[in-house]
Motif scaffolding. Structure first.
Motif, PDB file in Angstrom:
ATOM      1  N   ILE A 176       7.909  -2.999  -1.418  1.00  0.00           N
ATOM      2  CA  ILE A 176       8.568  -1.679  -1.639  1.00  0.00           C
ATOM      3  C   ILE A 176       7.740  -1.367  -3.340  1.00  0.00           C
ATOM      4  O   ILE A 176       6.960  -2.046  -3.946  1.00  0.00           O
ATOM      5  N   VAL A 202      15.763  -6.557   1.021  1.00  0.00           N
ATOM      6  CA  VAL A 202      13.800  -5.794   1.113  1.00  0.00           C
ATOM      7  C   VAL A 202      13.502  -6.597   0.811  1.00  0.00           C
ATOM      8  O   VAL A 202      13.799  -7.662  -0.376  1.00  0.00           O
ATOM      9  N   THR A 242       7.259   0.460   4.724  1.00  0.00           N
ATOM     10  CA  THR A 242       7.259  -0.586   5.321  1.00  0.00           C
ATOM     11  C   THR A 242       5.828  -0.473   6.195  1.00  0.00           C
ATOM     12  O   THR A 242       5.243  -2.148   6.512  1.00  0.00           O
ATOM     13  N   LEU A 275      17.839  -4.564  -3.337  1.00  0.00           N
ATOM     14  CA  LEU A 275      17.587  -2.827  -4.140  1.00  0.00           C
ATOM     15  C   LEU A 275      19.209  -2.696  -3.438  1.00  0.00           C
ATOM     16  O   LEU A 275      19.391  -1.865  -2.009  1.00  0.00           O
ATOM     17  N   SER A 277       3.604  -3.634  -6.703  1.00  0.00           N
ATOM     18  CA  SER A 277       4.552  -3.950  -5.603  1.00  0.00           C
ATOM     19  C   SER A 277       6.014  -4.090  -6.655  1.00  0.00           C
ATOM     20  O   SER A 277       5.224  -4.697  -8.176  1.00  0.00           O
ATOM     21  N   ARG A 314      14.798  -0.747   5.379  1.00  0.00           N
ATOM     22  CA  ARG A 314      13.793   0.255   4.700  1.00  0.00           C
ATOM     23  C   ARG A 314      13.280   1.364   5.516  1.00  0.00           C
ATOM     24  O   ARG A 314      12.955   2.643   5.953  1.00  0.00           O
ATOM     25  N   THR A 366       9.236   3.036  -7.096  1.00  0.00           N
ATOM     26  CA  THR A 366      10.075   3.920  -6.472  1.00  0.00           C
ATOM     27  C   THR A 366      11.273   3.466  -6.928  1.00  0.00           C
ATOM     28  O   THR A 366      12.233   4.000  -6.143  1.00  0.00           O
ATOM     29  N   VAL A 367      11.322   2.189  -8.395  1.00  0.00           N
ATOM     30  CA  VAL A 367      12.564   2.116  -8.151  1.00  0.00           C
ATOM     31  C   VAL A 367      13.682   2.462  -9.307  1.00  0.00           C
ATOM     32  O   VAL A 367      14.958   1.762  -9.808  1.00  0.00           O
ATOM     33  N   THR A 392      11.258   9.299  -0.982  1.00  0.00           N
ATOM     34  CA  THR A 392      12.877   8.639  -0.987  1.00  0.00           C
ATOM     35  C   THR A 392      13.726   9.401  -1.524  1.00  0.00           C
ATOM     36  O   THR A 392      15.425   8.981  -1.384  1.00  0.00           O
ATOM     37  N   ASP A 432       6.231   9.985  -3.076  1.00  0.00           N
ATOM     38  CA  ASP A 432       7.206   9.768  -2.074  1.00  0.00           C
ATOM     39  C   ASP A 432       8.466  10.069  -1.401  1.00  0.00           C
ATOM     40  O   ASP A 432       9.133  11.365  -2.414  1.00  0.00           O
TER      41      ASP A 432
END
Lengths: 188, 290, 737
Positions: A83, A78, B29, A73, A43, B101, A87-88, B49, B47
């Motif tokens: 998360i 968030v 989530t 974010l 995470s 989210r 993905t960041v 997104t 993913d």
């Protein structure tokens, strides 16, 4: 004897039993660009705390039900525990450590101290990041669940509105009245 | 665990075809709860997104097409006028952080009987858009759920979004929880009146899947058929019968959040109240706002 | 109340003073125990039994040790010292050897170089169990046919109180049976600690706890080490509320560290936390109150069963508290009370804010409302008529030799203006934005609750606190440094210590050294006692410093350092007579009153607490800002018990160990509060202080339930009140429309 320090000193490499796949991620954290290889399962919260030594964001429940891990974010608040760190990539993360302006406290931080808006302080980093994100949302005119008129562009952040908008952050010490007052002072 | 991050919808479908066991991830989530607790140890995560078209919504014919990546926060701020029950439900999802989210598309993907988006989608007669490299199909929401946390989604399919007609009459969503925020529904109910046409219902957290109360809809549509124009008061027995039929459509169980009896009771009350409000709105000529 | 400014360092006794740890807490720099890190450290994980009652025939850690990255895997065989621990009774195994007494009991430990590796290896530990039928009903604990869970039987303690006429009669008699569910402290920062092996064969443990010295003594005994080789250091505490008074992973982390020779960190997840600490005792309370027609109490009879769960923890003291507080803050000449704390195979229960007084208060305050109804009196009036005052005798015979303004507290909350009628705003409705009502079936109710709570340790316990104060000149300025083992758990103790020193020595620069076991014990941050005790100790140490200063200006000390240590005690208490329960058991009582206003949706059973008005006597508000915070927080936790908080246990197993289903109040559940803080000094206490933290937790629960009863007409004999408790009796009302 070594005295334990807070967070990781430079980020230790760790190996799990079966090294899971890792991915390179480039992410801006509190204004500094970090290039890190993250465990695909990790995470964002774990990466912040265990890899980047940013232990301000707290782990309280592991599933988005307490808000102690709230970070910003790309400017939005968030739950960092929900998360996935991979993905960041290319995103911008701000944690409680990034709220100060150099040495000066963010007005919300100062208001939290003056209003005694915490006791143990464990929820505080999340409360603060949530409040910063909330004020930004309100400034953009995003309606909360209770905004009476959804077309209203600039909702008035009265006490009920602040409570509604801060309802994703638990405080077990029950400092809620002072949290609402501190945020109200800054939202003013 | 492999991590797949397609940047186009075509890439995403290709990836899902190649790795059918990949777990799709939107807001994360729901998925991340399972990952954190070790309940989900997928071989691959997909993913979604980074796919821009999933984050859009637009009118499409007489319906609205909403991409699977539109967050609850946006459903509240952008679609409250057109999909009022869904917006009302979105406001009750988790916390502001989760609403930033989480998505209705993800809610469908999880297919939990407690998903807040489901009752309004059921009541609104929405269709789920499913797609794979084999092609696209639409499934009515009530046919989408196959069991607790199970849907008719094929292993190579992804949820592209959903389609729903903008409200033509009053809509309401009501959710009972034992706390004033961050609470999973003990029971929820959505009602949509479509003046001149009929009635839609949706029940949450009172059965193995989200449910429609078909008999209640049919009964009420019949009762309303010659009342849409007259806009006169609904007789108490009509409201009462509707409430009984809604409760009768549920298949609740006792669990940690509430008893089966309480859930059936709640449905009776919520059906009665939402119909009363919606009909009053209709009689006043305005659209309902929940 | 004035608002302190950031960075201001001038607060003295009575000033609203900002916390010295405020800046680190708002910048993320404050080091909670879970934030600690040492190069080369290992991660420890606990293997827990899945059954509430079982025999263990063998524990095989071989498969865990075979996992790459695992450094150690330990069982009960690896405990070098005393195999059991416990606050009052050492009855709890460090690791279960041949018997499991509750679900989640630790059986083995694993340390590995990565937490995920440790978790996976822990799952490989093979334990051979024979599952047994658990004893889960405390009412069966003393039955002949029930299993004996401990060698001495299933009774932890019976506390009788016999006062006055053994066969009293009264004109008005009301009876009731009440149930209190199992509440969890649910601090936000789960248990965590870091154990570091030391070159001298000892160990340093960095830990979030409430009581450093008693932790140390239990750890040292289990490790078979001299206490001085076990050094405990307080790290940041993410809330406590009683849950950190017992050990969690303290011994485990040290065992792993000493075995591996490496630092070992352990952090519980939220789920593990629900199994890793004791909870509030569930209780079954049977009451009979007798009174005159005018509503004056003639007698109170009570039988209270406290489910202590698998191990004793603090059950003995909780039982003592439930008994001595059984009649509440009321004068009653005749009392017949029996409290039983019992062993079962349910989760162990111990300290939580309110400590035995919470359960009793729900019982006696529910009874006072019944009595008011039976006598045709207003609920506030019956409380005022029977209120204790200075000079009153408690049911233990103890005469209150300090102010006891119970009637005044009730009057204050009663006379507050009532909040306005509800608006049509959704957010003002029960159910809130769930959109479940637009006002239909919503009824309002008002209820009262009054609490009494002992402050400090009781029943003859040798209760002391140690403080060392050092005064020197640094950088041309006098600086005082305070050394204690007193635990700052969020209550603001570090602020108070600074205030005391500034007041006593007139020195503005005060440093609070990190709390550790290098100084004498301070006792626990519990029982609303730490401000009382450590204030007393720091003040006494300052007096000693002042004596040595002999009138000199502190700035003129030059190179001289004045260093004084004091072990300070409150006046002694005495044990209860084992037959009559009479005795001077408590050094001080504290009182609070709540008036709750609620709106209830009769159709759905949903409750919105509209307002809580509180009046509390705090003796002396050392830091008014912090006093308000304690009252807010205590009231919130009482609200939680009234309406939502319960660990649900089925056949000995916890079915809701998560924040999804164990609900604590959010900011939307917490109503606006009005506070009335009285300062009637206790002549026996330093500065006249009176413990603050617990009373509001105790009285808010019955006040809220009374308000719900007043709104609905339902009996509601159980907390937390669930929506179906309200609607179950009302189903016919709704269906009949």
């Amino acid at each position: 004897m070594d005295v334990p320090s807070k967070g990781t000193a430079g980020g230790a490499q760790r190996t799990a039993a079966r090294p899971p796949a890792r991915t390179d991620v480039t992410v801006s954290v509190n204004g500094a660009v970090e290039r890190i290889k993250v465990d695909n399962r990790a995470s964002l919260l774990d990466v912040l705390r265990e890899r980047l030594g940013l232990t301000g964001a707290k782990k309280g429940c592991d599933h988005g039900q307490c808000g102690a891990c709230t970070v910003l974010l790309d400017g939005r608040r968030v739950n960092a525990c929900l998360i996935l760190a991979v993905t960041v990539d290319q995103a911008e993360v701000v944690t409680v450590e990034g709220l100060t302006d150099g040495t000066r406290l963010h007005p919300l931080q100062a208001a939290f101290i003056e209003r005694d808006a915490f006791q143990c302080g464990y929820c505080t980093p999340g409360q603060l990041c949530s409040a910063v994100g909330m004020l930004a949302e309100a400034a953009k005119g995003r309606a909360s669940a209770v905004t009476a008129d959804l077309a209203d562009d600039a909702p008035v952040l009265d006490e009920a509105e602040i409570r509604e908008r801060m309802s994703g952050n638990l405080c077990r010490c029950g400092a809620y009245p002072n949290i609402v007052a501190a945020i109200g002072e800054v939202a003013g | 665990m492999r991590f797949l991050r397609p940047h186009t919808w075509a890439e995403a479908l290709g990836a899902k075809a190649e790795f059918p066991d990949a777990l799709p991830l939107m807001g994360g989530t729901d998925v991340m709860v399972d990952v954190n607790f070790g309940r989900a140890r997928p071989n691959a995560l997909l993913d979604l997104t980074a796919i821009p078209e999933l984050r859009t919504w637009a009118p499409d014919g007489d319906a609205l097409r909403v991409g699977a990546g539109v967050t609850y926060a946006r459903l509240v701020s952008e679609l409250a006028d057109r999909l009022p029950a869904l917006a009302a439900a979105s406001r009750t999802v988790g916390s502001p952080q989760i609403r930033n989210r989480g998505t209705a598309g993800g809610n469908l993907g999880s297919a939990s009987p407690a998903g807040d988006a489901h009752p309004p989608l059921l009541a609104g007669g929405a269709e789920v858009e499913l797609e794979s490299v084999r092609g696209a199909r639409r499934v009515a929401v009530e046919e989408f759920f196959a069991g607790p946390k199970r849907s008719v989604l094929e292993p190579d399919e992804l949820i592209a979004g959903f389609r729903a007609r903008p409200a033509t009459g009053p809509q309401y969503f009501a959710k009972v929880g034992t706390r004033n925020a961050m609470v999973i529904a003990v029971c929820s109910f959505a009602l949509a009146l479509r003046p001149g046409e009929g009635v839609g219902t949706g029940i949450g957290s009172a059965g193995p899947t989200p449910l429609r109360a078909y008999a209640a809809e049919e009964f009420l549509a019949g009762e309303l058929a010659d009342r849409w124009e007259k806009r006169d008061a609904l007789p108490g027995p009509v409201i009462g019968e509707f409430a009984e039929l809604v409760a009768g459509a549920a298949r609740p169980i006792d669990d940690v959040r509430g008893t089966a009896d309480y859930r059936a009771h709640v449905l009776r009350v919520l059906a009665r109240r939402t119909l009363t409000w919606a009909w009053a709105d209709h009689c006043e000529g305005g659209a309902g706002c929940a | 109340m004035t608002t302190p400014r950031v960075g201001e360092r001038t607060g003295r006794i009575g000033d609203s003073t900002a916390r010295p740890d405020g800046t680190p807490k708002v910048t993320g720099a404050f080091a909670f125990s879970s934030d600690l890190y040492l190069t080369g450290m290992l991660w420890g994980v606990t293997v827990r039994a899945p059954h509430p009652r079982a025999e263990i025939h063998g524990v095989d850690v071989g498969p865990a040790l075979a996992v790459r990255g695992v450094a150690a895997a330990l069982t009960a065989e690896d405990v070098p010292g005393r195999a059991v621990y416990g606050l009052d009774v050492p009855d709890q195994p460090v690791l279960a050897r041949d018997t499991v007494r509750y679900q989640g009991e630790p059986v083995a430990l694993v340390a590995a170089d990565h937490p995920e590796t440790a978790r996976r290896a822990a799952a490989e530990v093979a334990v051979d169990y024979t599952v047994l039928e658990p004893l889960t009903d405390p009412r069966r604990a003393l039955d002949d046919g029930s299993p004996q869970l401990h060698p001495g039987g299933n009774l932890v303690r019976h506390v009788p109180i016999r006062r006055g006429d053994p066969q009293p009669t009264a004109e008005v008699v009301v009876t009731g049976e009440y149930t209190v569910g199992m509440q969890d402290q649910a601090f936000l920062g789960p248990e965590s600690g870091l154990a570091v092996p030391a070159a001298d064969g000892g160990v340093d443990l960095y830990i979030a706890t409430q009581w450093l010295h008693v932790d140390r003594d239990q750890v040292a005994a289990a490790l078979g080490l001299a206490p001085e080789l076990v050094r405990l250091h307080l790290s940041g505490v993410g809330g406590a509320f009683g849950a950190r008074e017992d050990l969690s992973m303290q011994i485990h982390a040290c065992l792993l560290a000493l075995r591996t020779g490496r630092p070992v960190k352990m952090v519980y997840s939220r789920e593990e936390s629900f199994f890793g600490h004791v909870h509030r005792h569930p209780a079954i309370l049977r009451y009979e109150h007798g009174a005159t027609r005018e509503g004056r109490l003639v007698y109170v009879k009570a039988e209270i069963l406290l489910d202590g769960g698998a191990y004793a923890s603090t059950s003995q003291a909780v039982a003592g508290n439930a008994a001595t507080h059984a009649a509440g803050p009321y004068e009653v000449p005749n009392a017949h009370v029996d409290v039983y704390a019992l062993y079962t195979n349910n989760p162990p229960c111990g300290a939580m804010r309110g400590f035995g007084a919470v359960q009793a208060c729900f019982g006696y305050e529910s009874q006072m409302d019944r009595l008011a109804a039976a006598c045709g009196l207003d609920p506030a009036e019956i409380r005022i008529r029977n209120a204790m005052r200075e000079g009153s005798a408690a049911i233990t015979g103890q005469v209150l030799d300090f102010p006891a303004p119970v009637a005044e507290l009730v009057r204050r909350v009663r006379d507050r203006p009532l909040p306005p009628q509800r608006s049509t705003d959704l957010r003002a409705m029960p159910g809130g934005v769930g959109g479940t009502t637009h006002g239909e079936d919503v009824v309002r109710g008002v209820g009262y609750g009054v609490s009494i709570k002992n402050v400090c340790f009781s029943e003859g316990f040798d209760d002391f606190a140690t403080a060392r104060v050092r005064l020197e000149v640094t950088g041309g300025e006098p600086v005082a440094t305070v050394f204690t083992a007193a635990c700052e758990v969020g209550q603001g103790l570090v602020t108070v210590q600074e205030q005391v020193v500034r007041t006593e020595l007139g020195v503005d620069r005060v440093m609070i050294a990190p709390a550790d076991t290098s100084v004498g014990g301070a006792g626990s941050s519990s029982a609303s006692r730490q401000t009382y005790m450590t204030t007393g100790a720091v003040r006494a140490a300052c007096a000693k410093v002042r004596d040595r200063l002999a009138g000199r200006d502190p700035a003129s000390l030059g190179d001289e350092v004045i260093d004084a240590t004091v072990e300070w005690r409150h006046r002694p208490t005495s044990p209860l007579d084992p037959v009559t329960g009479q005795g001077f058991a408590h050094v001080q009582y504290a009182f609070a009153a709540h008036r709750a206003v609620v709106d209830v949706d009769l159709g759905l059973g949903l409750v919105k607490v509209v307002e809580l008005a509180t009046a509390q006597d705090v003796g002396k508000a050392v830091n008014p800002l912090a006093v308000a915070g304690q009252i807010h927080g205590g009231s919130a936790q009482g609200l939680g018990l009234a309406l939502m908080e319960e660990i649900q246990v089925r056949d000995g197993e916890i079915v809701n160990p998560s924040f999804t289903d164990y609900l604590i109040p959010t900011v939307l559940d917490m109503p606006p509060m009005s506070l009335d803080v009285l300062e009637l000094a206790d002549p026996n206490a330093p500065y006249g202080v009176r413990g603050v933290g617990e009373p509001p937790t105790i009285s808010s629960t019955p006040a809220i339930v009374a308000a719900v009863r007043a709104a609905t007409g339902r009996n509601l004999n159980r907390v937390p009140v669930r929506p179906e408790h309200i609607t179950a009796e009302g189903l016919s009302v709704e269906a009949g429309r």
